[in-house]
Design an enzyme around this catalytic site. Structure first.
Site, mmCIF file in Angstrom:
data_model
loop_
_atom_site.group_PDB
_atom_site.id
_atom_site.type_symbol
_atom_site.label_atom_id
_atom_site.label_comp_id
_atom_site.label_asym_id
_atom_site.label_seq_id
_atom_site.Cartn_x
_atom_site.Cartn_y
_atom_site.Cartn_z
ATOM 1 N N GLU A 198 8.144 1.474 4.239
ATOM 2 C CA GLU A 198 7.699 0.717 5.413
ATOM 3 C C GLU A 198 7.875 -0.769 5.139
ATOM 4 O O GLU A 198 7.578 -1.240 4.041
ATOM 5 C CB GLU A 198 6.211 1.021 5.675
ATOM 6 C CG GLU A 198 5.600 0.218 6.822
ATOM 7 C CD GLU A 198 4.140 0.593 7.104
ATOM 8 O OE1 GLU A 198 3.357 0.745 6.149
ATOM 9 O OE2 GLU A 198 3.795 0.716 8.297
ATOM 10 N N HIS B 98 -5.779 -1.808 4.267
ATOM 11 C CA HIS B 98 -5.698 -0.655 3.369
ATOM 12 C C HIS B 98 -4.892 -1.020 2.133
ATOM 13 O O HIS B 98 -3.873 -1.686 2.201
ATOM 14 C CB HIS B 98 -5.138 0.603 4.030
ATOM 15 C CG HIS B 98 -3.837 0.447 4.767
ATOM 16 N ND1 HIS B 98 -3.475 -0.686 5.447
ATOM 17 C CD2 HIS B 98 -2.812 1.319 4.939
ATOM 18 C CE1 HIS B 98 -2.295 -0.504 6.007
ATOM 19 N NE2 HIS B 98 -1.862 0.690 5.708
ATOM 20 N N HIS C 8 0.856 -1.200 0.000
ATOM 21 C CA HIS C 8 0.000 0.000 0.000
ATOM 22 C C HIS C 8 0.883 1.238 0.000
ATOM 23 O O HIS C 8 2.099 1.134 0.130
ATOM 24 C CB HIS C 8 -0.917 0.025 1.236
ATOM 25 C CG HIS C 8 -0.174 0.142 2.548
ATOM 26 N ND1 HIS C 8 0.218 -0.941 3.292
ATOM 27 C CD2 HIS C 8 0.274 1.230 3.244
ATOM 28 C CE1 HIS C 8 0.848 -0.541 4.381
ATOM 29 N NE2 HIS C 8 0.910 0.778 4.382
ATOM 30 N N TYR D 263 9.249 2.123 9.869
ATOM 31 C CA TYR D 263 9.385 3.154 8.842
ATOM 32 C C TYR D 263 10.860 3.528 8.768
ATOM 33 O O TYR D 263 11.491 3.772 9.804
ATOM 34 C CB TYR D 263 8.642 4.432 9.230
ATOM 35 C CG TYR D 263 7.142 4.461 9.130
ATOM 36 C CD1 TYR D 263 6.433 3.824 8.116
ATOM 37 C CD2 TYR D 263 6.420 5.196 10.059
ATOM 38 C CE1 TYR D 263 5.054 3.920 8.043
ATOM 39 C CE2 TYR D 263 5.029 5.296 9.994
ATOM 40 C CZ TYR D 263 4.359 4.654 8.982
ATOM 41 O OH TYR D 263 2.997 4.759 8.909
ATOM 42 N N HIS E 50 4.719 7.300 2.566
ATOM 43 C CA HIS E 50 5.530 6.079 2.425
ATOM 44 C C HIS E 50 4.937 5.096 1.437
ATOM 45 O O HIS E 50 3.738 5.069 1.198
ATOM 46 C CB HIS E 50 5.737 5.376 3.773
ATOM 47 C CG HIS E 50 4.487 4.796 4.399
ATOM 48 N ND1 HIS E 50 3.682 5.491 5.257
ATOM 49 C CD2 HIS E 50 3.921 3.565 4.303
ATOM 50 C CE1 HIS E 50 2.680 4.721 5.665
ATOM 51 N NE2 HIS E 50 2.791 3.541 5.095
ATOM 52 N N HIS F 274 1.394 -0.360 14.748
ATOM 53 C CA HIS F 274 0.386 0.686 14.622
ATOM 54 C C HIS F 274 -0.891 0.231 15.330
ATOM 55 O O HIS F 274 -1.271 -0.936 15.221
ATOM 56 C CB HIS F 274 -0.022 0.887 13.158
ATOM 57 C CG HIS F 274 1.039 1.388 12.247
ATOM 58 N ND1 HIS F 274 1.695 2.576 12.429
ATOM 59 C CD2 HIS F 274 1.534 0.882 11.095
ATOM 60 C CE1 HIS F 274 2.540 2.774 11.427
ATOM 61 N NE2 HIS F 274 2.474 1.744 10.609
#
Ligand code: M3P
Ligand code: FE
Length: 309
Positions: free
Chosen positions: A267, A201, A152, A257, A216, A248
């Site tokens: 990431e 996501h 993503h 990251y 990112h 997260h």
């Protein structure tokens, strides 16, 4: 999944091409799949089947040129092109072959200022494994951090609300998680995490005054241990880390990251959960956002909000 399938490719601007090729091929561990007459270098992750998912382009500024998503077929591409125009965005068709081994692309500019494209065709070169009785990984999975796929991206720009309209109403994405702004500002959505699949996501946006910014590109690791091992490799190679290893709260992803040689954030990411289209979106309030970003520490890392390319 019958419309937009997945993140397909991103073209990234890098400052020193050969240094970046060394980083993406030998340290991150992607597979180099081609170079074109413009000098662009093409890569894929070892477990991806299509020709390329990352394209490096030499430039004097870092950042992302465009992001492309693959759609089911040519008829879907035609339909979505009409729908995007009806939504009010001008579209442009780029010819097949403009990107190596890639068919026609329908390109438009998102409300947040990013160039975004859809395409239906990309040559399938496979993941190096046979289709009959395959082993679980190929020799390419043993070089560098070796992510399995481009997972993503998170993009920063103004008018996240406009992007939500487009992605949910026109492109068929689901809103999976969202971050609200401060109460005194009336709590507009300042972050949206959207999926065209069962992933938490496929693309995310955060509100930011400057258009077209990259926060990112994220590369999928098969396990949390592999994220930690990626961290070991970052240490061995003096790759500057931004945040992590940590988890997260937003999407429950296990993460590091870090910065590539041009200052583009990437990431290495594992975990998460599997939402369905009928799942209710999860909301993070502004005062819960520190745990959304870094759940164990509950720390609102300054760089997360301010450093983009
Ligand atoms: C990710 C991810 C925030 C978390 C970002 C999450 C905005 O990058 O991949 O889940 O707090
Ligand atoms: Fe991410």
């Amino acid at each position: 999944m019958t419309g937009v399938l997945r993140p397909g490719h991103a073209q990234l601007r890098v400052l020193d091409l050969e240094k970046s090729v060394h980083f993406y091929r030998d340290i991150l561990g992607l597979v180099e799949t081609g170079r074109d007459h413009l000098g662009r270098v093409y890569f894929k992750c070892w477990d991806e089947h299509d020709h390329s998912s990352l394209i490096l382009s030499a430039s004097d500024s870092a950042g992302v040129d465009f992001v492309g998503f693959k759609v089911l077929d040519a008829a879907t591409l035609d339909r979505l092109e009409k729908d995007v125009r009806a939504f009010g965005l001008p579209t442009e068709r780029l010819p097949a072959g403009d990107l190596l081994e890639t068919g026609e692309r329908v390109r438009f500019r998102l409300p947040t200022g990013h160039l975004f494209e859809l395409y239906a065709e990309k040559t399938r070169i496979g993941n190096g494994l046979p289709k009959i009785n395959p082993p679980p990984w190929s020799p390419d999975a043993d070089r560098g951090m070796a992510p399995t796929r481009f997972d993503h991206c998170l993009l920063y720009g103004p008018n996240v609300a406009g992007n939500k309209e487009l992605f949910v109403k026109v492109l068929g994405f689901n809103l999976v998680e969202r971050i609200l702004g401060p109460e005194e500002a009336g709590e507009p959505e300042i972050g949206i995490f959207m999926s065209c699949s069962h992933k938490t996501h496929d693309i995310a946006f955060v509100e930011y005054p400057e258009p077209g910014k990259l926060h990112h590109l994220s590369f999928r690791m098969p396990t949390w241990e592999r994220v930690l091992r990626a961290g070991d490799i970052m240490g061995m190679n003096k790759i500057p880390i931004d945040i992590g290893p940590t988890r997260h709260g937003v999407t429950r992803g296990e993460t590091i990251y870090a910065w590539d040689p041009s200052g583009n954030r990437f990431e290495t990411f594992a975990g998460g959960y599997e939402p369905y289209p009928d799942s209710d979106p999860i909301t993070w309030t502004f005062d819960g956002f520190a745990h959304g970003l870094d759940y164990p520490q509950g720390k609102l890392h300054e760089t997360f909000l301010t450093v983009v390319t």
